[in-house]
Design a protein around this motif. Structure first.
Motif, PDB file in Angstrom:
ATOM      1  N   LEU A 155       0.760  -1.106  -0.043  1.00  0.00           N
ATOM      2  CA  LEU A 155       0.086   0.038  -0.056  1.00  0.00           C
ATOM      3  C   LEU A 155       0.974   1.259  -0.026  1.00  0.00           C
ATOM      4  CD1 LEU A 155      -2.894   1.363   0.310  1.00  0.00           C
ATOM      5  CD2 LEU A 155      -2.507   1.045   2.998  1.00  0.00           C
ATOM      6  N   TYR A 156       0.558   2.152  -1.074  1.00  0.00           N
ATOM      7  CA  TYR A 156       1.512   3.340  -0.989  1.00  0.00           C
ATOM      8  C   TYR A 156       0.388   4.515  -0.487  1.00  0.00           C
ATOM      9  CZ  TYR A 156       4.961   1.063  -3.856  1.00  0.00           C
ATOM     10  OH  TYR A 156       5.882   0.140  -4.235  1.00  0.00           O
ATOM     11  N   LEU A 179       4.675   7.372   1.100  1.00  0.00           N
ATOM     12  CA  LEU A 179       4.800   6.105   2.265  1.00  0.00           C
ATOM     13  C   LEU A 179       4.538   4.881   1.484  1.00  0.00           C
ATOM     14  CD1 LEU A 179       3.015   7.710   5.184  1.00  0.00           C
ATOM     15  CD2 LEU A 179       5.325   8.054   4.499  1.00  0.00           C
ATOM     16  N   ARG A 180       5.202   3.792   1.828  1.00  0.00           N
ATOM     17  CA  ARG A 180       5.038   2.356   1.462  1.00  0.00           C
ATOM     18  C   ARG A 180       5.036   1.232   2.213  1.00  0.00           C
ATOM     19  NH1 ARG A 180       9.060  -1.452  -0.231  1.00  0.00           N
ATOM     20  NH2 ARG A 180       8.084  -3.022  -1.932  1.00  0.00           N
ATOM     21  N   MET A 181       3.735   0.652   2.652  1.00  0.00           N
ATOM     22  CA  MET A 181       3.515  -0.197   3.568  1.00  0.00           C
ATOM     23  C   MET A 181       2.814  -1.508   3.377  1.00  0.00           C
ATOM     24  SD  MET A 181       0.361   2.200   5.274  1.00  0.00           S
ATOM     25  CE  MET A 181       1.157   3.647   4.684  1.00  0.00           C
ATOM     26  N   THR A 182       3.016  -2.409   4.451  1.00  0.00           N
ATOM     27  CA  THR A 182       2.066  -3.677   4.283  1.00  0.00           C
ATOM     28  C   THR A 182       0.617  -3.387   4.688  1.00  0.00           C
ATOM     29  OG1 THR A 182       2.236  -4.363   6.751  1.00  0.00           O
ATOM     30  CG2 THR A 182       4.178  -4.936   5.184  1.00  0.00           C
ATOM     31  N   PRO A 187       6.185  -0.754   7.856  1.00  0.00           N
ATOM     32  CA  PRO A 187       6.898  -0.625   6.778  1.00  0.00           C
ATOM     33  C   PRO A 187       7.124  -1.631   5.709  1.00  0.00           C
ATOM     34  CG  PRO A 187       8.141   0.289   8.699  1.00  0.00           C
ATOM     35  CD  PRO A 187       6.905  -0.524   9.026  1.00  0.00           C
ATOM     36  N   ALA A 188       7.006  -1.421   4.495  1.00  0.00           N
ATOM     37  CA  ALA A 188       7.116  -2.518   3.438  1.00  0.00           C
ATOM     38  C   ALA A 188       8.674  -2.960   3.398  1.00  0.00           C
ATOM     39  CB  ALA A 188       6.829  -2.341   2.263  1.00  0.00           C
ATOM     40  N   PRO A 189       8.855  -4.411   3.167  1.00  0.00           N
ATOM     41  CA  PRO A 189      10.285  -4.781   3.242  1.00  0.00           C
ATOM     42  C   PRO A 189      11.012  -4.004   2.016  1.00  0.00           C
ATOM     43  CG  PRO A 189       8.844  -6.598   3.466  1.00  0.00           C
ATOM     44  CD  PRO A 189       8.033  -5.446   3.445  1.00  0.00           C
TER      45      PRO A 189
END
Length: 348
Positions: A155-156, A179-182, A187-189
């Motif tokens: 998810l951005y 932002l970039r996330m699960t 925080p996304a890998p």
């Protein structure tokens, strides 16, 4: 006769030497532009974002009412309710929406901050609310607000610097960032700084889109001179407030497209048919930005200039059309009969 031909030739050359291309009111068959827009839904109030459910219906957020609507392809709109905790003010309110299976993700302005929340949608019922991200700076202006899942499954989210320029360059702030996330808000890998921050140095990003090669693009509001479309790279610094538009400082990534702020104020964006399609608020038009094989941009073309007023939301629909939302009731536009509306446009 020679004089007449000279006049005609000068007229043709003048037309061909104009700046950015525009289809004006030329029919699509003559211009090669998109098909004529059709109303999907009317009588809305500042539809900020559109995301499609697996069955083909769309979820639409209304910024100022904080309502989440379900809109069918035939135009029937049903309210799923008012999202609790939303505090609309200025450019803040209920903004982005994204869908992943039965999960619905929303970006909204609360009392003291902007937040990203997740719900479960069963039929027309929202349940299992969970706040994923708190503490995104909020202000009367520049709240960002776009949500979208990338081809990598993460998810951005786009955020703004709320008019506080220095936040954009502070990597420990969530303001002025992408932002970039699960799906759980972690925080996304592979994020470049080990935090939610994917890119920084942004003023106010309200549009995110990917091309078939998986490249991410973002629209960005300028201040007084240049609006932008940027090709986003992990860890990239996009320069605000040190530079607006293109610069010559190697620390900052230059945009692939710039416009004067009167031509654009770019908000929502989608990819279709080899181009980015960008909604312009102040510019009151739909920009088509052709993309080249290397991810750079060709010459932008303006469609429907001044025809529908302020345009904010653009999303690719399952049937290949674009759904485009107007924003004429946001306090800066002039509402027209039927506003605000969602239009269906066939790209070309």
């Amino acid at each position: 006769m020679r004089k007449l031909w000279t006049i005609m030739l000068m007229a043709v050359l003048t037309a061909c030497s104009s700046g950015l291309a525009s289809d004006g009111d030329v029919p699509p068959a003559a211009s090669g532009g998109p098909g004529q827009p059709k109303d999907v839904a009317t009588g809305l109030a500042v539809p900020w974002a559109i995301a499609f459910l697996p069955g083909g219906d769309a979820l639409v957020t209304e910024r100022d009412s904080a309502r989440l609507l379900r809109v069918r392809p035939d135009g029937k709109a049903t309210s799923l309710g008012t999202i609790p905790g939303v505090r609309p003010e200025g450019e803040g309110g209920l903004m982005g929406v994204a869908v992943k299976g039965e999960q619905v993700f929303l970006y909204y302005s609360a009392d003291q901050d902007n937040r990203i929340v997740r719900y479960r949608l069963s039929g027309d019922r929202l349940s299992d609310e969970r706040v994923l991200v708190r503490g995104i700076p909020r202000g009367g202006i520049h709240n960002g607000g776009r949500l979208a899942f990338g081809p990598d499954g993460y998810l951005y989210a786009s955020t703004g610097e709320t008019g506080n320029d220095r936040l954009a360059q502070q990597r420990d702030s969530l303001g002025g960032k992408i932002l970039r996330m699960t799906a759980d808000g972690a925080p996304a890998p592979g994020n470049p700084f080990g935090t939610l921050v994917y890119s920084y140095g942004h003023r106010n990003v309200q549009g995110l889109a990917w091309d078939p090669s998986g490249r991410l693009y973002a629209t960005e509001f300028g201040q007084n001179t240049y609006d932008e479309v940027n090709l986003i790279k992990a860890g990239g610094n996009y320069g605000w407030p040190e530079v607006e538009g293109k610069g010559d400082d190697p620390r900052f990534v230059n945009p692939i497209v710039t416009w004067s702020t009167g031509e654009a104020s770019p908000s929502g964006m989608a990819y279709a048919k080899g181009s980015l399609w960008v909604a312009a608020l102040r510019g009151e038009r739909l920009w088509q930005v052709p993309l080249k094989a290397d991810g750079s941009a060709g010459k932008p073309v303006a469609h429907f200039t001044d025809r529908y007023g302020r345009l904010r939301a653009v999303t690719s629909a399952p049937d290949g059309t674009l759904w485009v939302g107007t924003s004429n009731k946001d306090g800066r536009g002039s509402p027209r009969p039927g506003d605000d509306r969602i239009l269906s446009i066939t790209p070309s």
